[in-house]
Design an enzyme around this catalytic site. Structure first.
Site, PDB file in Angstrom:
ATOM      1  N   GLY A 175       0.827  -1.201   0.000  1.00 15.60           N
ATOM      2  CA  GLY A 175       0.000   0.000   0.000  1.00 15.60           C
ATOM      3  C   GLY A 175       0.863   1.254   0.000  1.00 15.60           C
ATOM      4  N   CYS A 176       0.240   2.384  -0.263  1.00  8.90           N
ATOM      5  CA  CYS A 176       1.017   3.619  -0.372  1.00  8.90           C
ATOM      6  C   CYS A 176       1.585   4.054   0.979  1.00  8.90           C
ATOM      7  CB  CYS A 176       0.181   4.735  -0.999  1.00  8.90           C
ATOM      8  SG  CYS A 176      -1.402   5.044  -0.216  1.00  8.90           S
ATOM      9  N   PHE A 177       0.770   3.974   2.030  1.00 12.48           N
ATOM     10  CA  PHE A 177       1.291   4.338   3.354  1.00 12.48           C
ATOM     11  C   PHE A 177       2.406   3.381   3.786  1.00 12.48           C
ATOM     12  CE2 PHE A 177      -3.008   6.384   3.794  1.00 12.48           C
ATOM     13  CZ  PHE A 177      -2.559   7.677   3.947  1.00 12.48           C
ATOM     14  N   ALA A 198       4.427   1.760   1.901  1.00 14.06           N
ATOM     15  CA  ALA A 198       5.626   1.987   1.084  1.00 14.06           C
ATOM     16  C   ALA A 198       6.516   3.055   1.701  1.00 14.06           C
ATOM     17  CB  ALA A 198       5.229   2.372  -0.341  1.00 14.06           C
TER      18      ALA A 198
END
Lengths: 324, 324, 324, 324
Positions: free
Chosen positions: C130-132, C134
Site C-alpha cells: 500500500g502507499c502508506f 511503502a
C-alpha cells in the site's frame, strides 16, 4: 422584529452560503431548512461551525405544503428543479430564486441588484442572476448606459472557481483531476447566454445583443472573473468615469484603476469592475470580478431579500472579504 | 461609544486579518494603521475590499511617540521586532501583542482566551498565543485538567497552511514551489515549544512537560491541525466528556465526535477539538483545529481585546466559517 | 524482444499511472487494457496525451478468460474486488497486484522492492505494498534491521494527497470541499495496519509490532509523507548511517540530511528517507516521502515487474521527478 | 556518442525543467550548469531527485570564458540578461536561448519547432518562443496558413500557471496570496506581443497582424491555455481538418474535437489545439494548451536542440503527460 426565512437546497454550495449569510444577518431568523441529500440531519451535522442557536435545526425534505410560516424563502435548486414546486409556495411568502428557472420569467423581477434596485423593491418574486451574468453585467452596465460600446459585438471570456460547477460528485470536479487543471467548456452554447443577452438589450435601450461567451473552470474554490472584449471608441478614463458615476451611490460595486483579482471579493458581496481601452483600435476591455457564491449567488440573493423586505440593502452583507 | 484602536504590522497576514475583524466589530473604531512595507499607502490600496469608511486611512511608519490617542493597540510584528518599541507605548493604551515577544514575559498575561478568560479580564498587556499553541493547548487543556494524560509524554504532529510562514518573499513559499508540496521543518527545535511547555505545566498543576513537536507546511493558505499523541488510560468517551464539561460555557470551542477538518474553522475564531483513545494501549489521540489567522492570531487577539475592554467576548467574532 | 503486458483497472489513478510508466518502458508493450467505467473507449479518449502508437487501443470490460496472451498483468482494483477474478488468470501470466487483496496472502510475494528485492525475483505473483506502507516501511527498515528502535512503540502520522482516496465521485473529495482542507480519518482502524505490522515484525526478527497509525488527507493531488515517532537511543547520525548502509546499492531510495518534502518525489519512483533523533529523550523521528502513485502504487509495481521479469530494476523508471 | 551540453540559469524554473529533460535524454550529457543564486551548490542540493550520476556536479557562476568544451548551451535567463553574455560564447557552441532576448534577432532562428522545423535544422543559434506564443501560434498556424481567419483581428485571452511568472520572491506570487486568486495583468502592453505579431504576419503571407492580448495568472503551478477569438467564416470541421493536415506528420501537436485542458499536457512537450466556429457569426475560436515549462520553455528548447544536432526530433521528449 425578526423576519422568518427558509432555505431550500441547503445541501448545495449556494444554499450553504445563504445559511452563512443569514446566520450573520441582523434581521433574518432562519426557521426552516430543506435539502435533498441532507434531509434528516441537523444543521450542525452538515455545517460544524454553524452558530449554536441554529445547530439543532433539522433539515427537512422539501414540501411546499408543509413549510412553517415564512416571510422569505431562498431557493437554491438545480436549474429545471424549482419552477413547479415554487409555484406551490403560498403567495404571501416572498421568494428569491437563486436557481436558473425564473430569470426573465413572467411575474418575476430580474434581481440585478446593483444596477436596478428600484425594479426589485416592492416585488415578491425575484430571480437572482447567474454567477457569470452577475460579474459580466455589472461591468458592462455603465458602458451600455453611456453608449460607450456596441452591444452587438461583445466577447466574454469568463473564468470561475469550481464551486460554480455545483456539488455533484462527478470525478472530473474531484480534487485530483481539477487541481493543476484549467478547463474551457460549453463553447457557443452556455446556459447563461439568454439572460445576458436580454439584459444587455434592455441596458442598451433595445439594441440587439451579439455575444460570444466562453466559460472556463479554474482550480480554485471560489471566485469569478469575466474579461470582456468590446468594440468602442472610449478611453480608459471615460470608461472608469462612466462606472464611477453609474455606481456613485451603490454600496457593493468598486471601480478600480487596476485589473481586479478574484481574491479581492472572496467571501463578500462585493463586485469589482475595471476597464482598459484603446480608442484607436476600437477596443474596450471590461473586467468584472465577484465571488461566485457571494454576488454570484447567495450574497446577491440576500441583497435582493433586503430590497424586497424594505431593509437597508447592506444588512448582513457588510463583512470585508477574506484575505489572504 | 466606540473604542479607538490601532494596528501595527498591517502589511502582514496577521495584521490584515486584524483589520478585517476590526472593520466588522460593533465597538472598535480603527483610527491608526502602521506597517513597514505599506507605509504611505491608503488602506484601500492594500485591501481593495476594505469598507468605504476606512478606505482613505493612510498607513504610517510606526512610531510609538507619534500615534494618535488609542484605547487598544494590536501589534502584529515578527518575533524579535516588537519588545523594545512596545515598551514605549503609553501605559494607558491597552496592548494585544499577536507576535511572539511577550509570551510569558513579565507584566504580560498569556492570552489563552478560551481556557483562562478570567486571567485576561482586567489586564492591559496581553500576549496572544502562537498559532500552533492555540490549537494544541485548547485540545489538551481538558485532558490535563482532569489528569487524563501524562504531561511528560506528548507528541505533537502539527500541520499549518502557508500563511503561517508569514508574508516574506522567500521563493520556497511561492506558489510554484509550495503547491503540491508538504514540508516538515524545524524538527526538535521549534520556537513555539517553550510557551507550550510552560502552559502544559500550569494546566497540569506543575508536572514537568515532555514535548515532541513537529510542524509541517501544508499547501493551503489557512488552517491548522494538531494531531497529538499522548499516554493515558481514558476512553474516547471520557475525553470527549471532559472537553464538553471544560468548555460548557465557552463560545468558541466546539467538541466533535468525528475528527475535525481545517475547513470547518476557516475565516472564523472557532476552535475544534476531538479525541480518539485506546485505554488498553495507554493511548489518547487529541486533535485541535483552528484557522491559523483566526484563533491562531487575529481572532484570538480580538477576543482578548474584548476581554480586556469589558466587552462581550464574542463581539465582532460571531461570523460563521466560510465554506466551501 | 518485448514483453506483453496488460492493465486491469485503467480507469483509476493507479491504473492510469501504470499506463504512463508502461508507455515509457523500453521492454514492455501494452497489449491489453481493461476498466469498468471506461470500457469501450479508446485509450486516447481517456488519456489525451497517450503516445500515438497506443492511442487506438480499446479499453475492454475485464474478463480473465478473454484476455490476449500476456506475460505480465498489472491489476489495480479496489480492495475486495480482485481476489476471485485474479484466481482465474492463467498461471503462465505473471501478476503484480497493486490492490490490497493479496498482501501477505498465500502464494504471493510481498513486493517491498527496495527492501527485499531478492524475495521478489523469480516469483510470479507479487502483491504491491500500500502507499502508506511503502513510505513508512522504507523509512523504518534500516532502523529495525539495526535494532535502533523498539518495534513495539511506533506512532505513524501519515499525510497523503487526495489521489490516494481513489477516483470515486464522492463530493467530499471534490475540489471545492478538499481545497484548503486538511482531514484526519480512519483513526485507530486503518486498513493498512496489518501489512505494516507484519512487515515490521519480519524486519525486526519477530518482535511484536505496536503501531499507532493516523492518516490525513492533504489538499494536493500526489505525494505522501509519513512522520514516524519511535523509541530508541540512536543519534541522528547513527540513523542516517544505518540507512545509507542499508540502501547503499539500491537505486531508488535517497537518504537525506534534511527533512524530505513530497514534491521531491513527484512523478517518480523515488523514496526519500531522513531522521532526527534525540537519544537523551529516547526519541527517533523517521520520515519517509514517496509519490503515492509512484513508489506508493504504479512505480513500485513496475519495479516489481522488472524484478520478476529479470529486467534491470530501473527499466522505465529512471525519469527524474517533476519540479516545480 | 554523447553530445556535451550545458545549462545557464539553472536556478530558475525553466532551467530546472531543462535539467530534468536533459537528464532523461538518450544523447545529451550534462557537463556544465551555471546559476546565479545556486552557484556553489551541487545539483543534488538543489534538485534532490536528480539522477545519481549528476548529483555531484557543482553549479558555477556563469562565465562564458570559463565554460568547458560544449556542443550545446541552453540559456534560461531573464529577459535583458542574456544578449551581451551570449555574444561571448564561442561560435562552435550551438545555443538555444529560452529567454526572450533573441526572438527575431539578427542571426537567430525563431524556434517554433512544430511549425517550422526546416528553418531550424542546420542553425546554430535558436531563439525559443515565449510560453504564450508557443500555445497561441501552434493553434493559429493552420488557420493562417489556410486563410481561414483574418490576421488583423485576433483577440488572445491567455491563462498561465504561476511558474510562468518566474522564480523571484515577490510575495504576490506567494502561495497565500496566489491560491484562490485569478489575476489579469499587463493589459494592452505584454512583452510577448511583438513576436506573436511578427510570426502571424509571416504565417499569413505578410498581412498585418492586429492583436489584443490579455494574460492572466491562474492558481496552478504549470499549464497554459490560450483562448483565441478570431474573425473567419470557416466551420469547426474545416478548422479541425486544417489543423489535422497541417500537423499530420508532426509528433507533438494533438488536434482534439473537444476543448483541451491544461492537465492534458502537464510535464510533457505536447501541444493541444482545438477549435469551435460559427460561420454565420464570422467567429472562429481557437484554443491552444501547453505546459508552460514544457512546450512553453524547456521542452521546445530540447526539441530545437534535437533539430540543430541532427537527432530525432522526439529524442528525450517521449514521456507521456503526468496525470492526475
Amino acid at each position: 422584529m425578526s423576519i422568518r426565512v427558509g432555505i431550500v437546497g441547503i445541501s448545495g454550495f449556494g444554499g450553504g452560503e445563504a445559511l452563512r449569510l443569514i446566520a450573520n444577518h441582523p434581521s433574518f431568523e432562519l426557521v426552516y431548512a430543506a435539502g435533498e441529500s441532507s434531509a434528516g440531519s441537523r444543521l450542525v451535522d452538515r455545517f460544524p461551525g454553524v452558530p449554536a442557536r441554529l445547530a439543532g435545526l433539522v433539515i427537512e425534505k422539501w414540501d411546499p405544503a408543509a413549510m412553517p410560516a415564512l416571510d422569505v424563502l431562498f431557493a437554491s435548486l438545480p436549474t429545471g428543479a424549482s419552477a413547479a414546486a415554487l409555484a406551490r409556495v403560498p403567495e404571501g411568502v416572498k421568494i428569491v430564486d437563486i436557481g436558473g428557472d425564473h430569470r426573465y420569467a413572467e411575474g418575476w423581477a430580474y434581481g440585478l441588484a446593483d444596477v436596478w434596485p428600484d425594479r426589485i423593491k416592492g416585488q415578491t418574486r425575484v430571480a437572482n442572476p447567474g454567477c457569470f451574468p452577475a460579474a459580466t453585467l455589472n461591468a458592462l452596465a455603465p458602458l451600455l448606459a453611456d453608449r460607450l460600446i456596441e452591444p452587438g459585438h461583445i466577447v466574454i471570456d469568463a473564468k470561475t472557481g469550481i464551486s460554480g460547477a455545483g456539488r455533484g460528485g462527478d470525478s472530473k470536479f474531484g480534487y485530483a483531476e481539477s487541481n493543476e487543471n484549467l478547463q474551457p467548456y460549453g463553447l457557443l452554447e452556455h446556459v447563461h447566454m439568454p439572460e445576458m443577452a436580454t439584459t444587455i438589450e434592455r441596458l442598451s435601450g433595445g439594441s440587439a445583443a451579439g455575444l460570444v461567451f466562453t466559460p472556463h473552470l479554474v482550480p480554485m474554490t471560489r471566485g469569478l472573473l469575466a474579461t470582456i472584449y468590446c468594440r468602442g471608441r472610449a478611453t480608459t478614463g471615460q470608461c472608469l468615469d462612466a462606472a464611477r458615476r453609474f455606481y456613485a451611490d451603490r454600496a457593493f460595486v468598486r471601480v478600480t484603476d487596476t485589473p481586479p483579482q478574484t481574491k479581492w471579493a472572496s467571501g463578500s458581496n462585493l463586485s469589482f469592475v475595471s476597464y482598459a481601452a484603446d480608442p484607436e483600435r476600437n477596443l474596450v476591455i471590461a473586467m468584472g470580478v465577484v465571488d461566485n457564491l457571494g454576488k454570484g449567488a447567495a450574497g446577491q440573493a440576500v441583497q435582493n431579500a433586503n430590497l424586497i423586505c424594505g431593509l437597508p440593502e447592506t444588512a448582513g452583507l457588510e463583512g470585508a472579504p477574506v484575505w489572504p
